[in-house]
Design a protein around this motif. Sequence first.
Motif, PDB file in Angstrom:
ATOM      1  N   PRO A 120       0.808  -1.227   0.000  1.00 20.81           N
ATOM      2  CA  PRO A 120       0.000   0.000   0.000  1.00 20.81           C
ATOM      3  C   PRO A 120       0.840   1.275   0.000  1.00 20.81           C
ATOM      4  N   ILE A 121       1.961   1.246   0.725  1.00 21.94           N
ATOM      5  CA  ILE A 121       2.802   2.450   0.777  1.00 21.94           C
ATOM      6  C   ILE A 121       3.357   2.772  -0.607  1.00 21.94           C
ATOM      7  N   ARG A 122       3.893   1.758  -1.297  1.00 23.26           N
ATOM      8  CA  ARG A 122       4.440   1.987  -2.641  1.00 23.26           C
ATOM      9  C   ARG A 122       3.345   2.420  -3.610  1.00 23.26           C
ATOM     10  N   ALA A 123       2.175   1.818  -3.492  1.00 28.83           N
ATOM     11  CA  ALA A 123       1.075   2.201  -4.380  1.00 28.83           C
ATOM     12  C   ALA A 123       0.670   3.654  -4.149  1.00 28.83           C
ATOM     13  N   LYS A 124       0.593   4.061  -2.897  1.00 25.20           N
ATOM     14  CA  LYS A 124       0.204   5.439  -2.596  1.00 25.20           C
ATOM     15  C   LYS A 124       1.284   6.419  -3.015  1.00 25.20           C
ATOM     16  N   LEU A 125       2.543   6.090  -2.731  1.00 22.46           N
ATOM     17  CA  LEU A 125       3.644   6.971  -3.143  1.00 22.46           C
ATOM     18  C   LEU A 125       3.728   7.060  -4.659  1.00 22.46           C
ATOM     19  N   GLY A 126       3.379   5.957  -5.358  1.00 22.46           N
ATOM     20  CA  GLY A 126       3.433   5.961  -6.817  1.00 22.46           C
ATOM     21  C   GLY A 126       2.429   6.903  -7.444  1.00 22.46           C
ATOM     22  N   GLU A 127       1.403   7.315  -6.693  1.00 19.88           N
ATOM     23  CA  GLU A 127       0.415   8.256  -7.219  1.00 19.88           C
ATOM     24  C   GLU A 127       0.911   9.700  -7.192  1.00 19.88           C
ATOM     25  N   ILE A 128       2.013   9.929  -6.493  1.00 20.40           N
ATOM     26  CA  ILE A 128       2.531  11.291  -6.331  1.00 20.40           C
ATOM     27  C   ILE A 128       3.626  11.553  -7.358  1.00 20.40           C
ATOM     28  N   ASP A 129       3.519  12.681  -8.049  1.00 15.14           N
ATOM     29  CA  ASP A 129       4.537  13.074  -9.032  1.00 15.14           C
ATOM     30  C   ASP A 129       5.575  13.955  -8.344  1.00 15.14           C
ATOM     31  N   PHE A 130       6.517  13.316  -7.655  1.00  9.38           N
ATOM     32  CA  PHE A 130       7.545  14.063  -6.938  1.00  9.38           C
ATOM     33  C   PHE A 130       8.387  14.907  -7.891  1.00  9.38           C
ATOM     34  N   ALA A 131       8.697  14.346  -9.057  1.00  6.56           N
ATOM     35  CA  ALA A 131       9.546  15.060 -10.016  1.00  6.56           C
ATOM     36  C   ALA A 131       8.894  16.353 -10.465  1.00  6.56           C
ATOM     37  N   ALA A 132       7.575  16.333 -10.672  1.00  7.46           N
ATOM     38  CA  ALA A 132       6.869  17.550 -11.083  1.00  7.46           C
ATOM     39  C   ALA A 132       6.960  18.618  -9.997  1.00  7.46           C
ATOM     40  N   MET A 133       6.839  18.194  -8.745  1.00  4.00           N
ATOM     41  CA  MET A 133       6.946  19.162  -7.643  1.00  4.00           C
ATOM     42  C   MET A 133       8.351  19.753  -7.582  1.00  4.00           C
ATOM     43  N   VAL A 134       9.367  18.889  -7.736  1.00  3.88           N
ATOM     44  CA  VAL A 134      10.750  19.382  -7.736  1.00  3.88           C
ATOM     45  C   VAL A 134      10.983  20.308  -8.929  1.00  3.88           C
ATOM     46  N   SER A 135      10.460  19.925 -10.090  1.00  7.08           N
ATOM     47  CA  SER A 135      10.625  20.740 -11.298  1.00  7.08           C
ATOM     48  C   SER A 135       9.989  22.112 -11.129  1.00  7.08           C
ATOM     49  N   ASP A 136       8.751  22.139 -10.642  1.00  6.06           N
ATOM     50  CA  ASP A 136       8.063  23.423 -10.441  1.00  6.06           C
ATOM     51  C   ASP A 136       8.805  24.281  -9.432  1.00  6.06           C
ATOM     52  N   TRP A 137       9.327  23.642  -8.396  1.00  3.99           N
ATOM     53  CA  TRP A 137      10.028  24.404  -7.363  1.00  3.99           C
ATOM     54  C   TRP A 137      11.327  24.991  -7.900  1.00  3.99           C
ATOM     55  N   LEU A 138      12.107  24.171  -8.612  1.00  2.00           N
ATOM     56  CA  LEU A 138      13.395  24.644  -9.118  1.00  2.00           C
ATOM     57  C   LEU A 138      13.242  25.626 -10.270  1.00  2.00           C
ATOM     58  N   ALA A 139      12.170  25.491 -11.048  1.00  4.50           N
ATOM     59  CA  ALA A 139      11.993  26.379 -12.205  1.00  4.50           C
ATOM     60  C   ALA A 139      11.718  27.817 -11.797  1.00  4.50           C
ATOM     61  N   ASP A 140      11.343  28.044 -10.557  1.00  2.28           N
ATOM     62  CA  ASP A 140      11.129  29.401 -10.050  1.00  2.28           C
ATOM     63  C   ASP A 140      12.492  30.027  -9.743  1.00  2.28           C
ATOM     64  N   PRO A 141      12.891  31.077 -10.477  1.00  3.68           N
ATOM     65  CA  PRO A 141      14.227  31.663 -10.256  1.00  3.68           C
ATOM     66  C   PRO A 141      14.459  32.129  -8.823  1.00  3.68           C
ATOM     67  N   LYS A 142      13.427  32.651  -8.164  1.00  4.57           N
ATOM     68  CA  LYS A 142      13.614  33.132  -6.795  1.00  4.57           C
ATOM     69  C   LYS A 142      13.937  31.983  -5.856  1.00  4.57           C
ATOM     70  N   ARG A 143      13.219  30.874  -6.020  1.00  6.92           N
ATOM     71  CA  ARG A 143      13.480  29.728  -5.155  1.00  6.92           C
ATOM     72  C   ARG A 143      14.855  29.135  -5.425  1.00  6.92           C
ATOM     73  N   SER A 144      15.198  28.997  -6.710  1.00  9.13           N
ATOM     74  CA  SER A 144      16.510  28.448  -7.038  1.00  9.13           C
ATOM     75  C   SER A 144      17.626  29.351  -6.536  1.00  9.13           C
ATOM     76  N   ASP A 145      17.407  30.674  -6.649  1.00 10.05           N
ATOM     77  CA  ASP A 145      18.422  31.600  -6.156  1.00 10.05           C
ATOM     78  C   ASP A 145      18.556  31.486  -4.641  1.00 10.05           C
ATOM     79  N   GLY A 146      17.422  31.334  -3.943  1.00  9.63           N
ATOM     80  CA  GLY A 146      17.491  31.158  -2.495  1.00  9.63           C
ATOM     81  C   GLY A 146      18.225  29.891  -2.108  1.00  9.63           C
ATOM     82  N   LEU A 147      17.960  28.805  -2.834  1.00 10.03           N
ATOM     83  CA  LEU A 147      18.663  27.557  -2.560  1.00 10.03           C
ATOM     84  C   LEU A 147      20.151  27.704  -2.869  1.00 10.03           C
ATOM     85  N   ALA A 148      20.469  28.389  -3.961  1.00 12.40           N
ATOM     86  CA  ALA A 148      21.881  28.601  -4.314  1.00 12.40           C
ATOM     87  C   ALA A 148      22.585  29.437  -3.248  1.00 12.40           C
TER      88      ALA A 148
END
Length: 433
Positions: A120-148
Amino acid sequence: MSSQNDVVDHPDGVTASADAEKLAALRRTKLAATTILVCCIGLFAAARLLEASLPGLGFVAAFAEAAAIGGIADWYAVVALFRRPMGLPIPHTAIIPANKTRIADNLGRFIEANFLAPGPIRAKLGEIDFAAMVSDWLADPKRSDGLARFITRLAPQAADAVEQSGLPRFLAARMNDQIEQVRLAPLAAELLGAVTAERRHQRLFDELIVALGRFLNDEQALAVMRDRVRDELPTLAGLFRADAYLVRKIVASAGMLLDEARDDPDHPLRLEFDRFVARFIEQLRTSPDYAARAERLKRDFLARPELSRMAEGLWQGLRAYVIEDAGRPNSRIREHLSGLLVNIGSQLAVDPKVRADMNAGFVAMLASFIDSQKSGVATFVAEQVKSWDLDQLTRIIEINIGRDLQYIRFNGMIVGGLAGLALHLGDLLLLAD
């Protein structure tokens, strides 16, 4: 300790309000069930008093009597779950408070076995698009600049930690060990074989022809040749300047030969050069003598103290640059890192394969972490339940399921009344016979 009529305290106002609504509904249902039970008792008493003058009221009395008994029995069953009926020390009552420890342990094991199971844990985690969340977060220049900026601020401490840990020396030693295991001669043969593929080594032959041409046109070099030829000729030949004549003929012949070799891709000189290179590569690949020479050369090179000093100097230079650049307001490392993070986010958004691989990695990592910690989660849940106040635990359960349990009392009165009617009717039929 809170009283039975108090609402359980919650830090969340929304949750407290919802509990207040549940408690009000529970009280209304309890009042309705108790009122109907009292009505059944009153109806039974009235029917019994008037039954002599109105025999048909016997059916009403039988229904009301059985309904009252069923209602009282179900009231007892519901109350016994949460507390002792009327405060009496009756065995097997106050079931939930008396079994709090067992309930807590069973609840923890239930959560571990059913909610935190790998499937059940793998099935539930498989429904989440982690890469999309990371992509959206990093694509924001302000967030990436803050992380940098955050990473850049840590750079000096990271460099100091790396140096104090001995990692540079460890890596240098490991690299030295790996180089020691490389057989240099066969590797050189492979590299030269790649260079000479499709006769690319003929470019070197062309450079040799150019160099020889410059040599033959160099007056100083020609003067040296004339002196050597004059020394080899008899004295009489020197009187006729035979040395100059021979040098001119040699130079002219050599020039013609070089011109022919330069213009003809299949000239014998070029073919001989091909054979020479091929023989040399084969000797590098198979000759024990060449292999031994290459290994001695490699060991001598690695043993040079200058190599260690150069590696140490490179590390110190890199460390100094990182520390100095990290302290600048317009840090080049931070700017490049920020742009790199934004680019990673943008590329991740358009590359489904990388996103799928990243999501699979997140699922595997998180599932493994949860699997390793699920026993701890079950223990934590059990300990939290055990630490609850008994009145609070009872109150929480009663607020959430007590209203549904009160309907058991309604059903008990209805079923009991119908059973009483059936028994009364059966009694009349048996007496009539």
